[in-house]
Design a protein around this motif. Structure first.
Motif, short mmCIF file in Angstrom:
data_model
loop_
_atom_site.label_atom_id
_atom_site.label_comp_id
_atom_site.label_asym_id
_atom_site.label_seq_id
_atom_site.Cartn_x
_atom_site.Cartn_y
_atom_site.Cartn_z
N THR A 1 0.82 -1.21 0.00
CA THR A 1 0.00 0.00 0.00
C THR A 1 0.86 1.27 0.00
O THR A 1 2.03 1.24 0.38
CB THR A 1 -0.91 0.02 1.23
OG1 THR A 1 -0.11 -0.03 2.42
CG2 THR A 1 -1.86 -1.16 1.23
N LEU B 1 0.06 5.71 4.62
CA LEU B 1 -1.00 6.63 5.03
C LEU B 1 -0.43 8.01 5.38
O LEU B 1 -1.12 9.02 5.24
CB LEU B 1 -1.76 6.05 6.22
CG LEU B 1 -2.54 4.75 5.95
CD1 LEU B 1 -3.17 4.24 7.24
CD2 LEU B 1 -3.62 4.97 4.89
N ASP B 2 0.81 8.04 5.85
CA ASP B 2 1.44 9.31 6.22
C ASP B 2 2.41 9.79 5.14
O ASP B 2 3.48 10.32 5.44
CB ASP B 2 2.16 9.17 7.56
CG ASP B 2 3.26 8.12 7.52
OD1 ASP B 2 3.27 7.30 6.57
OD2 ASP B 2 4.12 8.13 8.42
N GLU C 1 -6.09 1.44 -0.99
CA GLU C 1 -6.71 2.71 -1.35
C GLU C 1 -5.68 3.84 -1.46
O GLU C 1 -4.59 3.77 -0.88
CB GLU C 1 -7.78 3.08 -0.32
CG GLU C 1 -8.93 2.07 -0.26
CD GLU C 1 -10.03 2.54 0.66
OE1 GLU C 1 -9.86 3.57 1.33
OE2 GLU C 1 -11.08 1.87 0.70
N PRO D 1 -4.32 7.08 -0.22
CA PRO D 1 -4.49 7.80 1.05
C PRO D 1 -4.85 9.26 0.84
O PRO D 1 -4.23 9.95 0.02
CB PRO D 1 -3.12 7.65 1.72
CG PRO D 1 -2.17 7.43 0.60
CD PRO D 1 -2.92 6.68 -0.45
N SER E 1 -4.11 11.65 2.54
CA SER E 1 -3.02 12.53 2.97
C SER E 1 -2.15 13.02 1.82
O SER E 1 -1.38 13.97 1.98
CB SER E 1 -2.14 11.81 4.00
OG SER E 1 -1.59 10.62 3.47
#
Length: 574
Positions: free
Chosen positions: A115, A118-119, A140, A142, A144
């Protein structure tokens, strides 16, 4: 006084210089650490990063590395990383946040997977161009990424990204190029405030809409209630299979069966709408394709959500055709979803499974509840069978083998024989499985066997007598005998066991051996518990099934009747 001012000026200059040197050293050290972590975290089968040699401390030495652009050739400060087409493997490189001055990152045309972090905005906060296209990234996108406010170019195309495109991306004021083509995305595309993104940059996804694409329609509410009743109805039909034996589901009957009466009762109680029924079963959609006449077509998105984007923690099995995942619906129902590895290679097996398990129901066949065909994805959806497969029970820890006492093993043998006899001897159709082994025998919570894996199944229109003498049927009989011998001896069907000798290598010797040799072959945990006579009876039946000459092997109806007589002496749960 003048001397004092000069002293202060020199001291201040020295102090500021030391700060600059220290700051520069920190920057240099940070960027070097960044590149080290990248090299350590990726696989490099082509030795593309061979020039990344860190046994050096000169100014700007990392600027000579392949794929590294520096702000200045005399300082170790990374400007761009251009790692395209290097056959690199691994997940999104960790440690990128240490390249504190990075403005461009190109990982395209490699074999990265997993993936997107996320950050990600913390790892590449100042990047103006991000290209990770033509990889195997999944999951997905992200939200962010929208915090990377300097982005001019964002290329995510040709991956396996799913879910929706975050609408926050539309607030990227500097974006000029944005591409997500060839993924598994759905939903509305972002409305970029300053960008004019062409339709081809969204091509080959599941169902994107808005912007340069077709106008979005109101989202269809997932009718989990109808899906629940679909599973309920199928369970009812399987449970009542013994009430209407030897008849395919699709055949019309003059009299309404008990299961049909129950479904009609559900309609009268308004639990299922009449227009949602096809061939007597609740369905997801009213317009169906040819395949949907037999089994429900399900949404890839719904199944992806139910398996948490096909997460690794939901894997319950691996096979030649694909990976099996446990899926949990919001109402608590559990499903088993098989995701094919290569849809093109296994297209024929996929269709075979649909045409057999989708069309015929029996208490000893695993229920096929649905399927999904969207783009390159092929999914088969089964009822979740809680006790796994027979192979794991026979060859795993000792505590499992102790649970699988002789009465349960007889029950499994009877159920498997009954299912095969039904496939071979039905007066309406003749079907051979051709893939029978202990891994394809699933066990429900009551240890009732469910035969699975019909990817090689062969249906015959020949006369019954001719079909029962065919090589396909005799192969099923032989493989059934191997499974029964495996249950009796607990030996591996292939030479992967500790003894190094496969079960099939025992067959020729034990089928003609003396009683004492036969006794030595039997699993010691079964002997001396009052079932020895039944064990030897079943052992002889299994040996008849594995005769070298196919014409000497009995048919499955006869085998079922013989094993059923053994079971009548056992005290077994209903």
């Amino acid at each position: 006084m003048a001397y004092y001012k000069v002293f202060i000026s020199v001291s201040l200059y020295t102090y500021i210089s030391s700060l600059l040197v220290t700051s520069t050293a920190i920057v240099h050290s940070s960027d070097i650490s960044c590149l080290k972590s990248i090299k350590d975290s990726v696989e490099d089968p082509g030795n593309s990063l061979v020039s990344w040699n860190f046994h050096n401390d000169s100014n700007g030495f990392i600027c000579l590395f392949t794929g590294v652009d520096c702000w200045h050739p005399d300082e170790n400060r990374v400007l761009n990383l251009r790692l395209s087409k290097m056959r690199l493997k691994g997940q999104f490189p960790r440690g990128l946040e240490n390249c504190t001055s990075l403005t461009g990152l190109d990982l395209s045309v490699n074999e990265f997977h997993g993936t997107i972090p996320l950050d990600i905005e913390k790892k590449i906060p100042f990047v103006t161009s991000l290209d990770i296209s033509f990889n195997n990234f999944s999951g997905e996108i992200p939200p962010s990424i929208a915090n990377c406010r300097f982005l001019n170019v964002l290329k995510l195309d040709h991956n396996r990204l799913n879910g929706r495109i975050p609408q926050q991306l539309g607030q990227l004021e500097r974006i000029k190029t944005f591409s997500v083509a060839n993924n598994l995305l759905s939903g509305q595309v972002p409305n970029f405030v300053n960008g004019n993104i062409p339709a081809e940059n969204y091509a080959d996804n599941i169902r994107l809409c808005g912007g340069p694409l077709e106008e979005c329609t109101p989202p269809r509410k997932i009718n989990w209630k109808v899906i629940g009743y679909t599973l309920s109805a199928v369970s009812v039909m399987v449970t009542l299979a013994c009430c209407v034996p030897w008849v395919p589901v699709g055949e019309k009957k003059k009299k309404m069966t008990t299961a049909a009466a129950i479904i009609m009762q559900m309609i009268r109680r308004k639990k299922v709408k009449k227009e949602e029924l096809v061939d007597g079963f609740p369905m997801q959609e009213t317009e169906i394709s040819k395949l949907e006449k037999f089994v429900t077509r399900m949404s890839y998105i719904d199944l992806s959500i139910a398996t948490e984007n096909f997460s690794q923690q939901n894997i319950i099995g691996q096979g030649q055709m694909g990976t099996m995942y446990k899926a949990t619906l919001p109402n608590g129902w559990c499903l088993a979803v098989k995701r094919l590895h290569n849809s093109q290679q296994f297209e024929q097996q996929f269709m075979s499974e649909l045409k057999t398990l989708g069309r015929f129901r029996h208490d000893n066949l695993v229920p096929l509840l649905g399927f999904s065909i969207e783009l390159k994805e092929r999914l088969l959806v089964y009822k979740y069978i809680s006790n796994g497969n027979l192979f794991d029970w026979l060859h795993s820890a000792e505590d499992k083998r102790k649970i699988l006492e002789w009465p349960l093993r007889v029950k499994i043998a009877v159920g498997l024989a009954r299912g095969l006899a039904w496939l071979h001897h039905s007066c309406k159709f003749h079907l051979a499985n051709l893939n029978i082994n202990s891994k394809s025998v699933l066990l429900d919570k009551n240890f009732e066997p469910k035969l699975s894996n019909f990817g090689r199944a062969r249906r015959s229109l020949a006369a019954k007598t001719e079909f029962l003498e065919s090589s396909s049927v005799k192969e099923d009989v032989y493989n059934f005998g191997i499974v029964v011998l495996e249950m009796i001896t607990s030996k591996y069907p292939t030479s992967t066991g500790s003894s190094g000798r496969s079960l099939e290598e025992y067959v020729s010797s034990i089928s003609t051996s003396s009683a004492s040799c036969t006794y030595d072959a039997i699993d010691k945990c079964l002997i001396g518990k009052g079932h020895d006579d039944e064990i030897f009876q079943l052992f002889r039946i299994a040996c008849d099934c594995v005769q070298q000459l196919p014409k000497r092997r009995p048919n499955m109806l006869l085998v079922y009747e013989m094993i059923r007589d053994i079971r009548e002496t056992q005290v077994l749960p209903n």
